[in-house]
Write an enzyme that holds these catalytic residues in place. Structure first.
Site, PDB file in Angstrom:
ATOM      1  N   ASN A 120       0.853  -1.196   0.000  1.00 13.29           N
ATOM      2  CA  ASN A 120       0.000   0.000   0.000  1.00 13.29           C
ATOM      3  C   ASN A 120       0.887   1.243   0.000  1.00 13.29           C
ATOM      4  OD1 ASN A 120      -1.398   2.281   1.101  1.00 13.29           O
ATOM      5  ND2 ASN A 120      -3.073   0.934   1.662  1.00 13.29           N
ATOM      6  N   ASP A 180      -0.149   4.502  -0.142  1.00 16.81           N
ATOM      7  CA  ASP A 180      -0.854   5.747   0.202  1.00 16.81           C
ATOM      8  C   ASP A 180       0.070   6.777   0.850  1.00 16.81           C
ATOM      9  OD1 ASP A 180      -3.171   4.513  -0.601  1.00 16.81           O
ATOM     10  OD2 ASP A 180      -3.933   4.168   1.425  1.00 16.81           O
ATOM     11  N   HIS A 181       0.958   6.286   1.718  1.00 14.55           N
ATOM     12  CA  HIS A 181       1.742   7.252   2.504  1.00 14.55           C
ATOM     13  C   HIS A 181       2.920   7.839   1.734  1.00 14.55           C
ATOM     14  CE1 HIS A 181      -1.036   6.917   5.614  1.00 14.55           C
ATOM     15  NE2 HIS A 181      -0.879   5.605   5.714  1.00 14.55           N
ATOM     16  N   ARG A 186       4.186  18.797   0.915  1.00 15.52           N
ATOM     17  CA  ARG A 186       4.817  19.971   0.308  1.00 15.52           C
ATOM     18  C   ARG A 186       4.105  20.463  -0.953  1.00 15.52           C
ATOM     19  NH1 ARG A 186       9.999  21.523   2.129  1.00 15.52           N
ATOM     20  NH2 ARG A 186       9.810  21.325   4.365  1.00 15.52           N
ATOM     21  N   HIS A 240      -5.604   3.625  -1.792  1.00 14.17           N
ATOM     22  CA  HIS A 240      -6.915   3.978  -1.242  1.00 14.17           C
ATOM     23  C   HIS A 240      -7.254   5.390  -1.720  1.00 14.17           C
ATOM     24  CE1 HIS A 240      -9.582   4.258   2.658  1.00 14.17           C
ATOM     25  NE2 HIS A 240     -10.251   4.556   1.559  1.00 14.17           N
ATOM     26  N   ARG A 249      -9.400   8.039  -1.128  1.00 13.21           N
ATOM     27  CA  ARG A 249     -10.376   8.458  -0.104  1.00 13.21           C
ATOM     28  C   ARG A 249     -11.259   9.570  -0.630  1.00 13.21           C
ATOM     29  NH1 ARG A 249      -8.931   6.598   5.372  1.00 13.21           N
ATOM     30  NH2 ARG A 249     -10.695   7.877   5.997  1.00 13.21           N
ATOM     31  N   ARG A 267      -7.027  12.729   0.654  1.00 15.31           N
ATOM     32  CA  ARG A 267      -5.954  13.221   1.526  1.00 15.31           C
ATOM     33  C   ARG A 267      -4.581  12.672   1.140  1.00 15.31           C
ATOM     34  NH1 ARG A 267      -7.308   9.998   7.114  1.00 15.31           N
ATOM     35  NH2 ARG A 267      -9.318  11.001   6.835  1.00 15.31           N
ATOM     36  N   HIS A 268      -4.553  11.519   0.474  1.00 13.41           N
ATOM     37  CA  HIS A 268      -3.238  11.046  -0.003  1.00 13.41           C
ATOM     38  C   HIS A 268      -3.293  10.754  -1.509  1.00 13.41           C
ATOM     39  CE1 HIS A 268      -5.196   7.385   1.338  1.00 13.41           C
ATOM     40  NE2 HIS A 268      -4.871   7.549   2.598  1.00 13.41           N
ATOM     41  N   GLU A 293      -8.686   0.477  -2.973  1.00 13.09           N
ATOM     42  CA  GLU A 293      -9.555   0.547  -1.790  1.00 13.09           C
ATOM     43  C   GLU A 293     -10.445   1.778  -1.924  1.00 13.09           C
ATOM     44  OE1 GLU A 293      -6.252  -1.254   1.329  1.00 13.09           O
ATOM     45  OE2 GLU A 293      -7.017   0.777   1.599  1.00 13.09           O
ATOM     46  N   THR A 298      -8.394   3.481   8.394  1.00 11.66           N
ATOM     47  CA  THR A 298      -9.641   2.705   8.385  1.00 11.66           C
ATOM     48  C   THR A 298      -9.797   2.002   9.732  1.00 11.66           C
ATOM     49  OG1 THR A 298      -9.114   2.329   6.070  1.00 11.66           O
ATOM     50  CG2 THR A 298     -10.989   1.144   6.953  1.00 11.66           C
ATOM     51  N   GLU A 350     -11.233  -9.273   3.044  1.00 12.96           N
ATOM     52  CA  GLU A 350      -9.956  -8.924   3.668  1.00 12.96           C
ATOM     53  C   GLU A 350     -10.232  -8.770   5.158  1.00 12.96           C
ATOM     54  OE1 GLU A 350      -7.301  -6.165   1.777  1.00 12.96           O
ATOM     55  OE2 GLU A 350      -6.571  -5.431   3.704  1.00 12.96           O
ATOM     56  N   HIS A 406      -3.769  -4.593   7.793  1.00 13.91           N
ATOM     57  CA  HIS A 406      -3.859  -3.431   8.682  1.00 13.91           C
ATOM     58  C   HIS A 406      -2.955  -3.616   9.896  1.00 13.91           C
ATOM     59  CE1 HIS A 406      -5.321   0.302  10.330  1.00 13.91           C
ATOM     60  NE2 HIS A 406      -5.911   0.507   9.169  1.00 13.91           N
ATOM     61  N   GLY A 407      -2.008  -2.700  10.011  1.00  8.05           N
ATOM     62  CA  GLY A 407      -1.132  -2.676  11.185  1.00  8.05           C
ATOM     63  C   GLY A 407      -0.089  -3.779  11.206  1.00  8.05           C
ATOM     64  N   GLY A 438       1.047  -1.396   4.353  1.00  9.26           N
ATOM     65  CA  GLY A 438       1.476  -0.076   3.898  1.00  9.26           C
ATOM     66  C   GLY A 438       2.340   0.688   4.869  1.00  9.26           C
ATOM     67  N   HIS A 439       1.713   1.212   5.918  1.00  6.85           N
ATOM     68  CA  HIS A 439       2.367   2.190   6.774  1.00  6.85           C
ATOM     69  C   HIS A 439       3.716   1.722   7.302  1.00  6.85           C
ATOM     70  CE1 HIS A 439       2.949   4.585  10.480  1.00  6.85           C
ATOM     71  NE2 HIS A 439       2.484   5.550   9.712  1.00  6.85           N
TER      72      HIS A 439
END
Ligand code: PXP
Length: 239
Positions: free
Chosen positions: A10, A12-13, A21, A46, A48, A52-53, A73, A104, A154, A189-190, A211-212
């Protein structure tokens, strides 16, 4: 058991950092290419509601130019179904979305929203998009997902990642139930190097979306090294 388990990365980040920036660097598309080159089996993004990303132009470019599977997503809204049927990613993962949430936070309420979800799934399927529902490891939600003809679920591993007692057992039971219901099982997730092994070891789980942690780890070791290590841990868990 089937030894193979896929890793969807993922990104997204990457877009979160770019957007901080307001410029074009780092470019999610370029990072997605690097992730695939390092051994990722697919890319997850994702889109959204608040953008936001990942933004529309990222989603368009990534869906248009990758041979590897793209997992989009999205919330269960008319706008998102329209975008997905136009961009035609390999798969869509429907997630609950609340504007104020940081990420999420819980799974979809498939039982409570099956009347609106079922026609969306049918439309996405007609566009040859494989539909996944992001749900908590709850047997009734799984049964509802199968009833409305989702191909994939999922399982939300967020509570497990937060060390909630009993959660691994719930995930194992939910994963086992997917076989009975004819659902393909993904999880995410996580997930981190420290907690991925018991989830990757669940025989029914065919794909993890992470992802994160990988993007954070990339700051320390580089993204290719982070992906290679995650895949090594996932493969080792299947032995
Ligand atoms: N799967 C789904 C459905 C998600 O919404 C997310 C977060 O965007 C992930 C997986 C990945 O979670 P994380 O970034 O914590 O690895």
């Amino acid at each position: 058991m089937d030894q193979h388990i896929r890793l969807g990365v993922n990104i997204d980040h990457v877009a979160t950092i770019r957007n901080a920036r307001g410029g074009t660097h780092p470019d999610p598309f370029t990072v997605a290419e690097a992730a695939i080159a390092a051994g990722a089996d697919g890319i997850t993004i994702h889109l959204r509601e608040d953008r936001r990303h990942i933004r529309d132009e990222d989603a368009e470019k990534i869906c248009a130019r990758f041979a590897a599977p793209i997992n989009l997503e999205m919330a269960a809204t008319e706008e998102m179904v329209e975008i997905a049927t136009r961009l035609k990613p390999h798969g869509v993962c429907i997630v609950p979305e609340r504007r104020a949430e940081v990420t999420t936070e819980g799974g979809l309420d498939v039982i409570g929203s099956h009347n609106s979800l079922a026609p969306m799934i049918a439309r996405l399927n007609r566009a040859n998009i494989v539909v996944s529902l992001f749900i908590d490891p709850d047997p009734e939600q799984l049964r509802a997902a199968a009833y409305i003809k989702a191909a994939v679920v999922e399982l939300h591993t967020g509570a497990y990642a937060n060390n909630k007692p009993g959660e691994l057992a719930r995930l194992a039971a939910a994963a086992a139930l997917t076989t009975e219901l004819g659902l393909e099982c993904h999880a995410g997730h996580g997930l981190t190097f420290a907690n991925v092994t018991p989830i990757a070891a669940l025989p029914e789980v065919r794909e993890l979306n992470i992802g994160h942690y990988l993007i954070g780890e990339a700051l320390l070791t580089g993204l290719p090294a982070a992906i290679i290590e995650m895949k090594r841990l996932m493969r080792a868990a299947r032995m």
